[in-house]
Scaffold this motif. Structure first.
Motif, short mmCIF file in Angstrom:
data_model
loop_
_atom_site.label_atom_id
_atom_site.label_comp_id
_atom_site.label_asym_id
_atom_site.label_seq_id
_atom_site.Cartn_x
_atom_site.Cartn_y
_atom_site.Cartn_z
N LEU A 42 0.82 -1.12 -0.05
CA LEU A 42 0.12 0.04 -0.05
C LEU A 42 0.80 1.16 0.00
CD1 LEU A 42 -2.78 -0.85 2.52
CD2 LEU A 42 -3.01 -1.19 -0.10
N ASN A 43 1.94 1.26 0.63
CA ASN A 43 2.75 2.46 0.74
C ASN A 43 3.51 2.71 -0.46
OD1 ASN A 43 2.12 2.92 3.68
ND2 ASN A 43 3.87 1.40 4.30
N MET A 44 3.69 1.70 -1.16
CA MET A 44 4.23 1.99 -2.68
C MET A 44 3.29 2.63 -3.83
SD MET A 44 7.56 1.67 -2.75
CE MET A 44 7.88 1.59 -4.40
N LYS A 45 1.98 2.44 -3.17
CA LYS A 45 0.92 2.82 -4.17
C LYS A 45 0.36 4.22 -3.97
CE LYS A 45 -0.79 -1.91 -4.99
NZ LYS A 45 -0.42 -1.96 -6.63
N ILE A 46 0.72 4.87 -2.84
CA ILE A 46 0.11 6.23 -2.47
C ILE A 46 0.91 7.64 -2.88
CG2 ILE A 46 -0.86 5.03 -0.51
CD1 ILE A 46 1.79 6.54 0.99
N HIS A 47 1.94 7.35 -4.08
CA HIS A 47 2.81 8.46 -4.51
C HIS A 47 2.11 8.95 -5.57
CE1 HIS A 47 5.65 7.03 -1.35
NE2 HIS A 47 5.66 5.85 -2.10
N ASN A 48 1.00 8.84 -5.96
CA ASN A 48 0.47 9.68 -7.23
C ASN A 48 0.12 11.00 -6.49
OD1 ASN A 48 -1.35 10.84 -8.93
ND2 ASN A 48 -1.90 9.05 -9.87
N VAL A 49 0.96 12.35 -6.71
CA VAL A 49 0.53 13.48 -6.22
C VAL A 49 -0.67 13.77 -6.51
CG1 VAL A 49 3.09 13.76 -6.11
CG2 VAL A 49 1.66 14.50 -8.02
N PHE A 50 -1.31 13.50 -7.45
CA PHE A 50 -2.45 14.06 -7.97
C PHE A 50 -3.75 13.35 -7.19
CE2 PHE A 50 0.13 14.44 -11.66
CZ PHE A 50 0.22 15.65 -11.88
N ALA A 52 -2.89 12.05 -3.99
CA ALA A 52 -2.43 12.59 -2.65
C ALA A 52 -3.42 13.84 -2.14
CB ALA A 52 -1.14 12.76 -2.64
N VAL A 53 -3.37 14.82 -3.17
CA VAL A 53 -3.98 16.12 -2.78
C VAL A 53 -5.57 16.03 -2.65
CG1 VAL A 53 -2.54 17.33 -4.26
CG2 VAL A 53 -4.48 16.80 -5.38
N LEU A 54 -6.11 14.81 -2.86
CA LEU A 54 -7.55 14.47 -2.45
C LEU A 54 -7.69 14.18 -1.03
CD1 LEU A 54 -8.55 12.91 -5.82
CD2 LEU A 54 -8.64 15.11 -5.19
N GLY A 55 -6.59 13.78 -0.40
CA GLY A 55 -6.95 13.32 0.94
C GLY A 55 -6.37 11.99 1.22
N PRO A 56 -5.96 11.70 2.52
CA PRO A 56 -5.42 10.62 2.95
C PRO A 56 -6.60 9.46 2.82
CG PRO A 56 -5.90 11.81 4.93
CD PRO A 56 -5.97 12.65 3.69
N GLU A 57 -7.86 9.59 2.88
CA GLU A 57 -8.81 8.45 2.83
C GLU A 57 -8.84 7.99 1.41
OE1 GLU A 57 -12.56 8.27 4.14
OE2 GLU A 57 -12.04 8.52 6.47
N ILE A 58 -9.11 9.01 0.38
CA ILE A 58 -8.78 8.64 -1.10
C ILE A 58 -7.89 8.07 -1.41
CG2 ILE A 58 -9.40 9.42 -2.99
CD1 ILE A 58 -11.92 9.65 -1.95
N GLN A 59 -6.50 8.50 -0.99
CA GLN A 59 -5.36 7.97 -1.11
C GLN A 59 -5.16 6.53 -0.76
OE1 GLN A 59 -1.97 9.93 1.04
NE2 GLN A 59 -0.98 9.81 -0.90
#
Length: 272
Positions: A42-50, A52-59
């Motif tokens: 999961l940690n490797m799949k959260i680096h899409n900055v677009f 990320a700006v939608l918030g941690p839950e969506i991320q």
């Protein structure tokens, strides 16, 4: 309903239950164990900055859904293999002699499909591969196969390529058919002349909705209608029962709550 039918139904349900239980425990353990690992799934799949700006839950949800979809697909594939073993001898590779001419003939046929010189495809298009080669220039070739099934009762041979959702582009559809036809040729070269050999492209579910027409045209460009095992047809086939799909789905529903519980636990671990 005969005792044999009842026994087989219970055996299928047992396989499904065990598969779901093992998946739920393993999926939860793996992801929660990777919480502090920057290279965790999961940690490797959260680096899409677009995202990320939608918030941690969506991320988190987007990362988890991608991991769940992939992992669940692997579980379903292994579960289908175990179910198939109730009725078929199951192998996952085909190896044997293949002639240069057979390889060339397969390539030419696929090119005709690509250019739509032959449309729609039929199973008769490649029956010429049943003729055993006479030339000496044979090479031994090996193919990994999703499913090479031999019916324990009839001796029929089935080559199946499974794609969980069946979403392929043209290049992948062509390569899947090429692999199947080369395996078909190898078996034709090594098995007795009258042995039945069939090839299939299969999906674990109908992405257009069960019971609705399957409109994946990129696959249909290379595969005949009677080479398709879509959703219900696939599960009925591996179970060798016209109730196979229903048995599998009902058994899955009985244990699906375990997966939901695991997902809730993972969510709490990552989001608090």
């Amino acid at each position: 309903m005969t005792n044999n039918t009842l026994d087989k139904k219970e055996a299928i349900k047992s396989i499904v239950h065990a598969s779901v239980e093992s998946f739920a425990v393993g999926f939860q353990g793996r992801h929660e164990g990777e919480l502090e690992d920057p290279e965790g799934t999961l940690n490797m799949k959260i680096h899409n900055v677009f995202i990320a700006v939608l918030g941690p839950e969506i991320q988190y949800y987007t990362a988890l859904v991608r991991s769940l979809d992939s992992s669940l697909g692997n579980m379903l594939e292994k579960m289908a293999i175990n179910i198939a073993k109730l009725t078929y001898e199951v192998k996952q590779s085909v190896a044997g002699p293949l002639s240069l001419k057979q390889t060339q003939d397969v390539a030419e046929l696929l090119e005709k499909y690509k250019r739509r010189e032959i449309t729609p495809p039929t199973t008769e298009d490649y029956q010429f591969l049943r003729t055993k080669p006479t030339e000496q220039s044979l090479v031994t070739k090996r193919h990994d196969s999703d499913y090479y099934l031999i019916d324990k009762e009839t001796g029929e041979n089935f080559l199946i390529e499974l794609k969980i959702g069946g979403d392929l582009d043209n290049k992948k559809a062509r390569s899947e058919k090429e692999a199947l036809l080369e395996q078909f040729a190898i078996l034709s070269n090594t098995l007795p002349d009258k042995t039945k050999i069939k090839v299939f492209f299969a999906t674990a579910y109908n992405r257009f909705g069960e019971g609705k027409p399957w409109r994946q045209e990129r696959v249909r460009q290379f595969f005949a209608d009677d080479e398709l095992l879509i959703g219900k047809d696939f599960w009925d086939f591996v179970c060798k029962s016209d109730q196979g799909y229903n048995i599998v789905l009902e058994a899955y529903k009985e244990k699906a709550g375990l997966i939901k519980t695991s997902l809730d636990s993972i969510k709490k671990t990552y989001l608090g």
